[in-house]
Design a protein around this motif. Structure first.
Motif, PDB file in Angstrom:
ATOM      1  N   LEU A  67      -4.088  -9.487 -18.752  1.00 32.53           N
ATOM      2  CA  LEU A  67      -4.222  -8.098 -19.155  1.00 32.53           C
ATOM      3  C   LEU A  67      -3.623  -7.860 -20.534  1.00 32.53           C
ATOM      4  N   GLY A  73      -2.337 -12.276 -13.788  1.00 32.16           N
ATOM      5  CA  GLY A  73      -3.129 -11.088 -14.127  1.00 32.16           C
ATOM      6  C   GLY A  73      -2.487 -10.276 -15.233  1.00 32.16           C
ATOM      7  N   SER A  81      -1.170 -18.452 -20.610  1.00 35.32           N
ATOM      8  CA  SER A  81      -0.601 -18.618 -19.272  1.00 35.32           C
ATOM      9  C   SER A  81       0.856 -19.077 -19.317  1.00 35.32           C
ATOM     10  N   SER A 134      -0.736 -14.324  -8.670  1.00 35.48           N
ATOM     11  CA  SER A 134      -1.866 -13.529  -9.162  1.00 35.48           C
ATOM     12  C   SER A 134      -1.395 -12.377 -10.048  1.00 35.48           C
TER      13      SER A 134
END
Length: 155
Positions: free
Chosen positions: A44, A40, A49, A36
């Protein structure tokens, strides 16, 4: 914790099982938190990914959070069984992050650095005269981490 159980062997087996099962649950929670944080951080920073640079930063943030949590857990007035069970999570996480960071190196490098970490922990336990639970938790994690490396399991 198990005052009513008189047989010491049974007590120790129950404690070992609690450390192993609790450690397994904590490993899974830790790796969900790590994933996570990495994802994240990528979101941000508006990166895809598959972005590589922030991955290590997300893992470093994860390790810092684990070390802070460890500081507070080991300062608490909790039972040694709880603390030893908790120890499995940051130790396995550090060893796995170490393995990920040194993935391109020969196997002896992460194994050697991991052995130094495990040895330092055992030395600390010895000097502080800590109960066997901590040694067991450390040996359990070290054996799992070594098996992961030698079996070539990708995390």
């Amino acid at each position: 914790m198990f005052d009513k159980i008189e047989n010491q062997v049974i007590k120790k087996l129950i404690c070992a099982a609690i450390i192993m099962v609790g450690g397994f649950v904590l490993f899974n929670l830790a790796f969900m938190l790590a994933a996570s944080l990495v994802l994240g951080l990528n979101l941000l920073l508006r990166l895809g990914s598959n972005a590589q640079p922030p991955t290590i930063y997300g893992l470093l943030i994860f390790i810092v959070l684990l070390l802070l949590a460890s500081y507070f857990v080991f300062r608490a007035q909790w039972d040694d069984l709880i603390k030893a069970t908790f120890l499995t999570m940051p130790l396995m996480s550090v060893l796995i992050v170490l393995g990920v960071a040194l993935y391109q190196q020969p196997q002896a490098v992460p194994i050697g650095i991991g052995a130094v970490i495990v040895g330092a922990l055992c030395g600390t336990f010895y000097l502080r005269k800590m109960p066997w639970l901590y040694y067991f938790a450390t040996a359990y994690v070290a054996a799992l981490a070594l098996w992961i490396v030698l079996a070539g399991i990708d995390i």
